[in-house]
Design a protein around this motif. Structure first.
Motif, PDB file in Angstrom:
ATOM      1  N   ARG A 126      20.946  29.696 -11.082  1.00  0.00           N
ATOM      2  CA  ARG A 126      21.595  29.865 -12.384  1.00  0.00           C
ATOM      3  C   ARG A 126      22.769  30.841 -12.381  1.00  0.00           C
ATOM      4  NH1 ARG A 126      16.868  32.585 -12.628  1.00  0.00           N
ATOM      5  NH2 ARG A 126      16.908  34.740 -13.343  1.00  0.00           N
ATOM      6  N   ARG A 127      22.833  31.739 -11.427  1.00  0.00           N
ATOM      7  CA  ARG A 127      23.955  32.675 -11.374  1.00  0.00           C
ATOM      8  C   ARG A 127      25.101  32.123 -10.531  1.00  0.00           C
ATOM      9  NH1 ARG A 127      19.940  35.612 -12.825  1.00  0.00           N
ATOM     10  NH2 ARG A 127      19.934  37.683 -13.658  1.00  0.00           N
ATOM     11  N   LYS A 128      24.794  31.286  -9.567  1.00  0.00           N
ATOM     12  CA  LYS A 128      25.815  30.784  -8.645  1.00  0.00           C
ATOM     13  C   LYS A 128      26.516  29.522  -9.147  1.00  0.00           C
ATOM     14  CE  LYS A 128      22.909  32.218  -4.856  1.00  0.00           C
ATOM     15  NZ  LYS A 128      21.989  31.673  -3.887  1.00  0.00           N
ATOM     16  N   LYS A 129      25.738  28.516  -9.539  1.00  0.00           N
ATOM     17  CA  LYS A 129      26.313  27.205  -9.853  1.00  0.00           C
ATOM     18  C   LYS A 129      27.245  27.219 -11.062  1.00  0.00           C
ATOM     19  CE  LYS A 129      24.587  24.180  -6.839  1.00  0.00           C
ATOM     20  NZ  LYS A 129      24.018  22.875  -6.938  1.00  0.00           N
ATOM     21  N   PRO A 130      26.863  27.807 -12.209  1.00  0.00           N
ATOM     22  CA  PRO A 130      27.817  27.831 -13.323  1.00  0.00           C
ATOM     23  C   PRO A 130      29.103  28.577 -12.966  1.00  0.00           C
ATOM     24  CG  PRO A 130      25.612  28.276 -14.120  1.00  0.00           C
ATOM     25  CD  PRO A 130      25.549  28.317 -12.618  1.00  0.00           C
ATOM     26  N   ALA A 131      28.986  29.671 -12.209  1.00  0.00           N
ATOM     27  CA  ALA A 131      30.181  30.424 -11.802  1.00  0.00           C
ATOM     28  C   ALA A 131      31.065  29.572 -10.908  1.00  0.00           C
ATOM     29  CB  ALA A 131      29.772  31.708 -11.076  1.00  0.00           C
ATOM     30  N   ASN A 176      35.959  26.339 -10.122  1.00  0.00           N
ATOM     31  CA  ASN A 176      36.579  25.061  -9.755  1.00  0.00           C
ATOM     32  C   ASN A 176      37.448  24.523 -10.882  1.00  0.00           C
ATOM     33  OD1 ASN A 176      35.497  25.003  -7.190  1.00  0.00           O
ATOM     34  ND2 ASN A 176      33.736  23.760  -7.773  1.00  0.00           N
ATOM     35  N   MET A 177      36.999  24.642 -12.115  1.00  0.00           N
ATOM     36  CA  MET A 177      37.801  24.182 -13.257  1.00  0.00           C
ATOM     37  C   MET A 177      39.100  24.979 -13.341  1.00  0.00           C
ATOM     38  SD  MET A 177      35.172  23.277 -16.367  1.00  0.00           S
ATOM     39  CE  MET A 177      34.513  24.930 -16.493  1.00  0.00           C
ATOM     40  N   VAL A 178      39.000  26.300 -13.161  1.00  0.00           N
ATOM     41  CA  VAL A 178      40.184  27.161 -13.225  1.00  0.00           C
ATOM     42  C   VAL A 178      41.134  26.819 -12.082  1.00  0.00           C
ATOM     43  CG1 VAL A 178      40.996  29.548 -12.993  1.00  0.00           C
ATOM     44  CG2 VAL A 178      39.035  29.028 -14.473  1.00  0.00           C
ATOM     45  N   ARG A 179      40.604  26.701 -10.879  1.00  0.00           N
ATOM     46  CA  ARG A 179      41.427  26.396  -9.703  1.00  0.00           C
ATOM     47  C   ARG A 179      42.161  25.064  -9.869  1.00  0.00           C
ATOM     48  NH1 ARG A 179      37.659  25.907  -5.658  1.00  0.00           N
ATOM     49  NH2 ARG A 179      37.313  28.129  -5.848  1.00  0.00           N
ATOM     50  N   GLN A 180      41.473  24.064 -10.409  1.00  0.00           N
ATOM     51  CA  GLN A 180      42.054  22.737 -10.584  1.00  0.00           C
ATOM     52  C   GLN A 180      42.814  22.605 -11.899  1.00  0.00           C
ATOM     53  OE1 GLN A 180      38.687  20.116 -10.239  1.00  0.00           O
ATOM     54  NE2 GLN A 180      38.252  20.754  -8.145  1.00  0.00           N
ATOM     55  N   ASN A 181      42.724  23.644 -12.733  1.00  0.00           N
ATOM     56  CA  ASN A 181      43.318  23.621 -14.068  1.00  0.00           C
ATOM     57  C   ASN A 181      42.909  22.341 -14.803  1.00  0.00           C
ATOM     58  OD1 ASN A 181      44.729  24.751 -16.194  1.00  0.00           O
ATOM     59  ND2 ASN A 181      46.618  23.684 -15.635  1.00  0.00           N
ATOM     60  N   SER A 182      41.634  22.041 -14.724  1.00  0.00           N
ATOM     61  CA  SER A 182      41.074  20.831 -15.320  1.00  0.00           C
ATOM     62  C   SER A 182      39.817  21.210 -16.091  1.00  0.00           C
ATOM     63  CB  SER A 182      40.736  19.820 -14.210  1.00  0.00           C
ATOM     64  OG  SER A 182      40.094  18.705 -14.770  1.00  0.00           O
ATOM     65  N   PHE A 183      39.907  21.131 -17.408  1.00  0.00           N
ATOM     66  CA  PHE A 183      38.811  21.568 -18.255  1.00  0.00           C
ATOM     67  C   PHE A 183      38.290  20.401 -19.093  1.00  0.00           C
ATOM     68  CE2 PHE A 183      41.449  25.224 -17.415  1.00  0.00           C
ATOM     69  CZ  PHE A 183      40.513  26.141 -16.974  1.00  0.00           C
ATOM     70  N   PRO A 184      36.986  20.320 -19.250  1.00  0.00           N
ATOM     71  CA  PRO A 184      36.423  19.293 -20.128  1.00  0.00           C
ATOM     72  C   PRO A 184      36.640  19.697 -21.586  1.00  0.00           C
ATOM     73  CG  PRO A 184      34.688  20.729 -19.380  1.00  0.00           C
ATOM     74  CD  PRO A 184      35.949  21.177 -18.676  1.00  0.00           C
ATOM     75  N   ASP A 185      36.381  18.770 -22.490  1.00  0.00           N
ATOM     76  CA  ASP A 185      36.421  19.115 -23.914  1.00  0.00           C
ATOM     77  C   ASP A 185      35.324  20.113 -24.240  1.00  0.00           C
ATOM     78  OD1 ASP A 185      38.545  17.391 -24.423  1.00  0.00           O
ATOM     79  OD2 ASP A 185      37.205  15.712 -24.867  1.00  0.00           O
ATOM     80  N   GLY A 186      34.175  19.935 -23.586  1.00  0.00           N
ATOM     81  CA  GLY A 186      33.050  20.817 -23.867  1.00  0.00           C
ATOM     82  C   GLY A 186      32.082  20.893 -22.708  1.00  0.00           C
ATOM     83  N   ILE A 187      31.266  21.927 -22.741  1.00  0.00           N
ATOM     84  CA  ILE A 187      30.242  22.147 -21.728  1.00  0.00           C
ATOM     85  C   ILE A 187      28.913  22.301 -22.459  1.00  0.00           C
ATOM     86  CG2 ILE A 187      29.401  23.690 -19.917  1.00  0.00           C
ATOM     87  CD1 ILE A 187      32.364  24.574 -19.538  1.00  0.00           C
ATOM     88  N   VAL A 188      27.928  21.484 -22.078  1.00  0.00           N
ATOM     89  CA  VAL A 188      26.585  21.579 -22.644  1.00  0.00           C
ATOM     90  C   VAL A 188      25.703  22.244 -21.603  1.00  0.00           C
ATOM     91  CG1 VAL A 188      24.623  20.301 -23.583  1.00  0.00           C
ATOM     92  CG2 VAL A 188      26.955  19.470 -23.980  1.00  0.00           C
ATOM     93  N   CYS A 189      25.121  23.365 -21.962  1.00  0.00           N
ATOM     94  CA  CYS A 189      24.307  24.156 -21.038  1.00  0.00           C
ATOM     95  C   CYS A 189      22.825  23.957 -21.346  1.00  0.00           C
ATOM     96  CB  CYS A 189      24.654  25.630 -21.163  1.00  0.00           C
ATOM     97  SG  CYS A 189      26.397  25.963 -20.842  1.00  0.00           S
ATOM     98  N   TYR A 190      21.989  24.095 -20.332  1.00  0.00           N
ATOM     99  CA  TYR A 190      20.573  23.807 -20.545  1.00  0.00           C
ATOM    100  C   TYR A 190      19.840  24.902 -21.301  1.00  0.00           C
ATOM    101  CZ  TYR A 190      18.031  26.490 -16.909  1.00  0.00           C
ATOM    102  OH  TYR A 190      17.445  27.459 -16.157  1.00  0.00           O
TER     103      TYR A 190
END
Length: 129
Positions: free
Chosen positions: A19-24, A29-43
């Motif tokens: 839980r500390r590694k994967k979301p980070a 990756n989103m920042v590096r690729q400058n590609s963001f989704p409309d939204g993020i649903v977290c568990y």
């Protein structure tokens, strides 16, 4: 159901110990690729809190740039820098239903039927545009 294509590359699966590694990693990756989704649903709201924190550290605004939703409407959703929109987790009703199902299983050989509980969305700041 809504004819929205499912893209497995846009889903991040992880175990609790990750839980500390994967979301980070996902946010980096989103920042590096400058590609963001409309939204993020977290568990859960704890993960949503961490995702919001990471996004803000990379100057990504919530909810203006990315919406974030949690899942359990815990007290964490209120303490986040941006109050987290979250699905309400009916803890008491779920516990009661689980106990009743266990009692039924002990007393009967009839198979138990699946149960779907209503989990309303408690809209807060993390999804308001």
């Amino acid at each position: 159901e809504h004819e929205i294509a499912y893209d497995p590359d846009k889903v991040v699966w992880f175990h609790t110990e990750d839980r500390r590694k994967k979301p980070a990693l996902m946010v980096r990756n989103m920042v590096r690729q400058n590609s963001f989704p409309d939204g993020i649903v977290c568990y859960n709201d704890q993960i949503a809190y961490g995702v919001i924190d990471l996004l803000q550290k990379h100057n990504v605004r919530v909810p203006e740039d990315v919406l974030v939703i949690g899942f359990d409407d815990s007290s964490i959703s209120e303490y986040s820098p941006v109050k987290i929109t979250s699905f309400v987790h009916p803890k008491v009703e779920m516990g009661r239903a689980a106990a009743n199902k266990l009692i039924h299983m002990l007393r009967s050989s009839d198979p138990e039927q699946p149960l779907v509980l209503d989990m309303p969305l408690h809209e807060k700041e993390s999804t308001r545009r």
